[in-house]
Design a protein around this motif. Structure first.
Motif, mmCIF file in Angstrom:
data_model
loop_
_atom_site.group_PDB
_atom_site.id
_atom_site.type_symbol
_atom_site.label_atom_id
_atom_site.label_comp_id
_atom_site.label_asym_id
_atom_site.label_seq_id
_atom_site.Cartn_x
_atom_site.Cartn_y
_atom_site.Cartn_z
ATOM 1 N N GLY A 79 -4.261 -1.353 12.962
ATOM 2 C CA GLY A 79 -3.047 -1.338 12.138
ATOM 3 C C GLY A 79 -1.805 -1.241 12.997
ATOM 4 N N LYS A 96 -8.642 -6.498 10.948
ATOM 5 C CA LYS A 96 -7.622 -5.540 10.498
ATOM 6 C C LYS A 96 -6.275 -5.769 11.175
ATOM 7 N N ALA A 116 -2.864 -6.656 9.144
ATOM 8 C CA ALA A 116 -1.635 -5.863 9.289
ATOM 9 C C ALA A 116 -0.487 -6.702 9.850
ATOM 10 N N SER A 145 2.154 3.142 -1.182
ATOM 11 C CA SER A 145 0.773 3.392 -1.593
ATOM 12 C C SER A 145 -0.201 3.570 -0.444
ATOM 13 N N ASP A 146 0.157 3.135 0.752
ATOM 14 C CA ASP A 146 -0.778 3.233 1.868
ATOM 15 C C ASP A 146 -0.710 4.619 2.503
ATOM 16 N N ASN A 179 0.878 4.794 5.927
ATOM 17 C CA ASN A 179 2.343 4.667 5.895
ATOM 18 C C ASN A 179 2.994 5.989 5.506
ATOM 19 N N VAL A 191 1.496 7.538 -2.990
ATOM 20 C CA VAL A 191 0.195 8.164 -2.701
ATOM 21 C C VAL A 191 0.373 9.671 -2.478
ATOM 22 N N LYS A 233 -6.323 10.959 4.376
ATOM 23 C CA LYS A 233 -5.783 9.983 5.335
ATOM 24 C C LYS A 233 -4.301 10.195 5.597
ATOM 25 N N SER A 283 7.857 0.160 -2.351
ATOM 26 C CA SER A 283 6.427 -0.030 -2.115
ATOM 27 C C SER A 283 6.183 -1.207 -1.174
ATOM 28 N N GLU A 284 5.003 -1.200 -0.554
ATOM 29 C CA GLU A 284 4.610 -2.228 0.410
ATOM 30 C C GLU A 284 4.626 -3.617 -0.203
ATOM 31 N N SER A 285 4.234 -3.731 -1.477
ATOM 32 C CA SER A 285 4.143 -5.084 -2.028
ATOM 33 C C SER A 285 5.312 -5.466 -2.923
ATOM 34 N N ASN A 295 6.807 -3.679 7.987
ATOM 35 C CA ASN A 295 6.012 -2.587 7.429
ATOM 36 C C ASN A 295 6.955 -1.449 7.029
#
Lengths: 240, 240
Positions: A105, A135, A139, B102-103, B106, B129, B135, B191-193, B224
């Motif tokens: 990542g 991956k 990313a 959401s990740d 991140n 998240v 994580k 958000s990422e998307s 990112n």
């Protein structure tokens, strides 16, 4: 319909040695596969669970796609692309080099960062994760089509041969906010756990750091390497 | 020796609803567990495969540790910590807010970034998240002990009540390198998307962007979100 040989090959391509021996790598996700196709990257196979994705794509059932995906959740598109031949170094004014970055990542988002700041090459030590790792590709979000990772046996030798000053991102370096950051230079980022290797440290002309703003007895030890690269690149390009 | 009840509970704590109902969360890794203990964060249990980790730690076999880890590879140390009570907003001059990130990686590295730049609070939408996700804790590298995530039902209402200008990081905003970045303001990352939600966009006093340096027809769509936050934070603090 997927043959058992195809299935076996695609599964094997999650490993670097099989990517090299077969000269192939796997890309998953519609957006990234489309970016590779748009950049005329040659492919061997395209698989999709959708109708009308691409005239050359083979239709698979979701069950078949689940058997070949390298991720927990399959994407509607998986492509098998040709591994490019190793080309000559480009040597741009600013060179970014990675010494042992191991998290896919992190490498993927660093590729995306280089792309954003207009760089087309990233020099990586052999100890850095392979850029064709699924991956990393994911990313990088398609930036792999515009930023090439150039892997070298000995970063010290390769970077010295570029005849530009070499700066390392370290915890103890001079502040990037006050130091002069030459626009013709190499900037190295080290591994997530050990930073720049002792061997490569001997090749540095200077050390630079992102100063920490928290004061007190308890503070963060370091920044994530991709975030540190982001801040360095921003600082290098903001006034150019 | 691990009881089957302990094992079941720890496994369940990978899910937010069980973290909330039990008021507990799991932290893995010696470094992060040590940081929580050093910050006097109350724990319920400590488990370790090592000798002499901590007087209150229960020794487990590697096989037992493998049964309770939330990761592919177990760490030598796993702690079950008490979920803190929700406290009042701190309201620092600079507020960072996240709308639907959401990740977990991140969020974890954004917490680490906030820590680095001396911020002690991060305001998150309910769609972001959970910061006690294993994580997130891992990626935050102990910074969770110094940066609190404050989750709110309605970011628009909470941020407006702070009575500071609200800026959103968007693709079309003014360049952060030339715009004035107030030192008393809220900066939102989406958000990422999908970026910042349409609802929250109506609450912005301005939009800011990291300009792209690559020129041409093919370029990256975005950075990112953690790397974008890194560049914003650097730009906000570099001259303060």
């Amino acid at each position: 319909m997927l043959s058992s040989n195809q299935r076996k090959l695609i599964t094997q391509l999650s490993k670097k040695k099989y990517r090299i021996s077969n000269k192939l790598f796997v890309v998953e996700g519609k957006k990234v596969v489309n970016e590779l196709i748009a950049s005329s990257w040659p492919f061997q196979n395209l698989f999709t669970t959708e109708d009308n994705f691409h005239p050359d794509a083979e239709k698979l059932s979701l069950e078949e796609m689940k058997k070949i995906t390298h991720f927990k959740t399959p994407s509607p598109v998986l492509g098998v692309f040709i591994l490019p031949e190793v080309q000559k170094l480009l040597v741009e004014p600013i060179t970014i080099a990675l010494d042992g970055v191991s998290d896919p990542g992190n490498l993927g988002t660093i590729i995306r960062l280089c792309d954003w700041f207009g760089l087309s090459e990233l020099i990586c030590s052999k100890t850095t994760v392979d850029c064709y790792n699924p991956k990393v590709i994911q990313a990088s979000m398609g930036s792999i089509t515009r930023v090439r990772c150039y892997y070298v046996e000995d970063l010290g030798v390769t970077l010295t041969a570029l005849q530009k000053p070499i700066y390392g991102a370290t915890a103890k370096g001079d502040s990037i906010y006050t130091a002069k950051l030459p626009k013709e230079a190499t900037y190295i980022f080290g591994s997530e756990s050990h930073g720049i290797s002792a061997y490569l440290s001997n090749h540095l002309n200077g050390e630079l750091a992102i100063p920490q703003f928290r004061k007190g007895s308890s503070m963060a030890e370091s920044l994530n390497v991709a975030n540190a690269s982001a801040i360095f690149l921003s600082e290098l390009f903001r006034s150019s």
